[in-house]
Design a protein around this motif. Structure first.
Motif, mmCIF file in Angstrom:
data_model
loop_
_atom_site.group_PDB
_atom_site.id
_atom_site.type_symbol
_atom_site.label_atom_id
_atom_site.label_comp_id
_atom_site.label_asym_id
_atom_site.label_seq_id
_atom_site.Cartn_x
_atom_site.Cartn_y
_atom_site.Cartn_z
ATOM 1 N N VAL A 401 0.837 -1.261 -0.056
ATOM 2 C CA VAL A 401 -0.193 -0.114 0.061
ATOM 3 C C VAL A 401 0.861 1.194 0.005
ATOM 4 O O VAL A 401 1.856 1.402 0.610
ATOM 5 C CB VAL A 401 -1.078 -0.087 1.355
ATOM 6 C CG1 VAL A 401 -1.564 1.306 1.415
ATOM 7 C CG2 VAL A 401 -1.899 -1.274 1.240
ATOM 8 N N LYS A 402 0.447 2.247 -1.032
ATOM 9 C CA LYS A 402 1.392 3.587 -0.904
ATOM 10 C C LYS A 402 0.281 4.510 -0.426
ATOM 11 O O LYS A 402 -0.994 4.288 -0.756
ATOM 12 C CB LYS A 402 1.708 3.755 -2.436
ATOM 13 C CG LYS A 402 2.915 2.954 -2.761
ATOM 14 C CD LYS A 402 3.515 3.291 -4.053
ATOM 15 C CE LYS A 402 4.533 2.392 -4.526
ATOM 16 N NZ LYS A 402 5.280 2.542 -5.761
ATOM 17 N N VAL A 403 0.595 5.598 -0.080
ATOM 18 C CA VAL A 403 -0.449 6.663 0.394
ATOM 19 C C VAL A 403 -0.128 8.249 0.014
ATOM 20 O O VAL A 403 1.291 8.249 0.009
ATOM 21 C CB VAL A 403 -0.735 6.734 1.957
ATOM 22 C CG1 VAL A 403 -1.318 5.056 2.489
ATOM 23 C CG2 VAL A 403 0.793 6.865 2.725
ATOM 24 N N ARG A 404 -1.031 8.974 0.099
ATOM 25 C CA ARG A 404 -0.824 10.332 -0.035
ATOM 26 C C ARG A 404 -1.224 11.062 1.277
ATOM 27 O O ARG A 404 -2.074 10.661 1.827
ATOM 28 C CB ARG A 404 -1.290 10.968 -1.175
ATOM 29 C CG ARG A 404 -1.041 12.696 -1.284
ATOM 30 C CD ARG A 404 -2.019 13.033 -2.555
ATOM 31 N NE ARG A 404 -1.511 12.744 -3.654
ATOM 32 C CZ ARG A 404 -2.294 12.043 -4.618
ATOM 33 N NH1 ARG A 404 -3.345 11.610 -4.194
ATOM 34 N NH2 ARG A 404 -1.702 11.503 -5.672
ATOM 35 N N ILE A 405 -0.103 11.815 1.901
ATOM 36 C CA ILE A 405 -0.477 12.520 3.314
ATOM 37 C C ILE A 405 -0.733 13.879 3.027
ATOM 38 O O ILE A 405 0.111 14.550 2.402
ATOM 39 C CB ILE A 405 0.507 12.336 4.084
ATOM 40 C CG1 ILE A 405 1.065 10.846 4.410
ATOM 41 C CG2 ILE A 405 0.561 12.974 5.306
ATOM 42 C CD1 ILE A 405 2.605 10.563 4.890
#
Length: 475
Positions: A401-405
């Motif tokens: 999983v990759k995320v944008r903060i």
């Protein structure tokens, strides 16, 4: 003759350092001190003026000696501390600024420059994020009540409170914002808190004067059931006559020379005391640690209580099943010394248990108000550790999983400054997740929206608190 001079210098130096340390202590500004003490102060002030003039000359001479010595022979230990990012108390930390910020700011915000949640949970030694490594507290999902007393004038009793005793708004040396001072025995009701659901978190800052006596009263935090709050809150004093409630006592002084305070826990059911215990409280101790951050967490029947990073209570059956709890009452009994005071500030009530795992992985988005920052800064406050740890656990368990903060602020302040601040704070969260929790930086990107995307109207303190947030968007 030489030995006599050296002894004189040593004695002078010791006197000077003792004087300087005494002035370095945290002290409270108490405009409500009793009248009879004013006579003593006025008499002593004339004596102090003469003493201070003499000490000023002594200090100038000693500091001159220090400067000459340090210029000729630099202190190796001091140089080493500077290279290791030592704080002002001599503690060193080799980590980056983002991973262990010093507690030097005054805000308690989760992505804004608005001082609505000013933090005053400093101790003599500034806390860092790493010092909270055992702190598993995670604030509730939605903020429903905040109180920092900034709308109240110094010297007044706060407008949104009721009391059987006496109190007033004051400021405290070396601490930010306004504080409610309790200076007589009585019960104090925040009338804006009307419900305590099955899942809630309650946080506040607590202080006591440095000379607080063991024989003075606890400060009691009562989580209670009230049919008629205007009358029923008065039942929760020193000797309560309650029906249903949970009572936590906090005291900054123990007996026997222990460097600890005391804490007590009591549960009442149908008017009877059904559970009780008392233990030491090292995290809250006058005079050395007389300012603390208190966090309470209810999950149905369970209650956990933290003072700073330390969990002091974890009671699985504190709350009674089927009972509706709808109020908070603070109370205190008699004081042994007339100058003994308790002070509270930055009350924050939030509801709903955060569902980090399901919301991020299943729904693709998780929003939190539990990552807090120093005011006008991207430095993360140490009490954010539990929230960050929860997020890091989800990311560790889902390695693909990759995320944008994304950082968000409220509408107070300049729009451009808010935008820049929100971006810096999102970047600080990424840095912390990488440095402290080992999350690969390549899995995270950052952005900031400033005040441009409010979750709720910025028309109340609670609305602004909910708009100060950090979002995690699954990519």
């Amino acid at each position: 003759m030489k030995n006599r001079i050296n002894k004189t210098r040593s004695s002078t130096l010791l006197l000077c350092l003792t004087t300087l340390l005494a002035h370095a202590q945290v002290r409270v500004n108490d405009p409500g001190r009793v009248v009879e003490r004013n006579v003593e102060y006025r008499t002593n002030s004339k004596i102090d003026q003469g003493i201070n003039k003499g000490l000023d000359k002594v200090e100038e001479g000693v500091m001159g000696i220090f400067k000459k010595k340090n210029k000729a022979q630099p202190n190796q230990k001091d140089s080493q501390s500077t290279n290791n990012n030592a704080d002002t108390n001599g503690n060193t930390d080799n980590s980056s600024t983002g991973s262990s910020p010093a507690r030097t700011g005054n805000g308690n915000q989760s992505a804004s420059n608005e001082p609505a949640d000013n933090d005053v949970s400093k101790t003599k030694v500034p806390a860092t994020l790493k010092s909270y490594s055992k702190f598993d507290f995670v604030p509730g999902e939605k903020v429903i009540a905040v109180e920092d007393f900034m709308q109240d004038a110094i010297g007044d009793f706060p407008d949104k409170w009721n009391s059987t005793g006496s109190g007033e708004i004051v400021t405290i040396d070396a601490q930010a914002g306004h504080w409610l001072m309790f200076n007589k025995k009585g019960e104090y009701l925040p009338e804006f808190i009307k419900s305590l659901p099955d899942n809630f978190t309650l946080q506040f800052d607590l202080a006591a004067n440095e000379t607080f006596s063991f024989y003075s009263s606890y400060l009691w935090v009562n989580l209670v059931t009230m049919v008629n709050p205007a009358k029923d809150f008065a039942k929760w004093g020193r000797f309560p006559t309650p029906t249903e409630g949970v009572r936590v006592g906090l005291h900054p002084q123990n007996a026997g020379g222990n460097e600890a305070g005391l804490t007590e826990f009591i549960t009442y059911a149908k008017g009877d005391e059904v559970m009780k215990n008392e233990t030491d409280l090292p995290a809250f101790f006058a005079p050395k640690r007389n300012v603390a951050h208190v966090s309470m967490w209810r999950q149905k029947q369970r209650l956990r209580v933290y003072v700073n990073e330390t969990k002091v209570w974890d009671i699985p059956r504190a709350f009674q099943p089927g009972v509706t709890y709808n109020g908070v009452v603070l109370s205190m009994g008699d004081t042994h010394k007339s100058e003994d005071r308790y002070y509270v500030s930055n009350i924050r009530l939030a509801v709903g248990a955060p569902d980090t795992r399901n919301k991020l992985i299943t729904e693709g988005k998780f929003v939190t108000n539990g990552i807090l920052f120093d005011i006008n800064s991207d430095k993360i406050k140490p009490e954010s550790f539990g929230t960050l740890k929860d997020i890091a656990s989800v990311l560790s368990e889902n390695a693909d999983v990759k995320v944008r903060i994304i950082g968000h602020t409220d509408s107070d302040g300049d729009e451009a400054s808010n935008m820049a601040l929100s971006k810096k704070r999102a970047a600080a969260v990424k840095t912390e997740l990488t440095n402290s929790f080992g999350i690969n930086a390549g899995r995270m990107e950052t952005d900031g929206k400033g005040e441009s995307q409010p979750a709720v109207p910025n028309t109340s303190a609670e609305g602004k608190a909910n708009n100060r947030r950090v979002e995690f968007i699954k990519l």
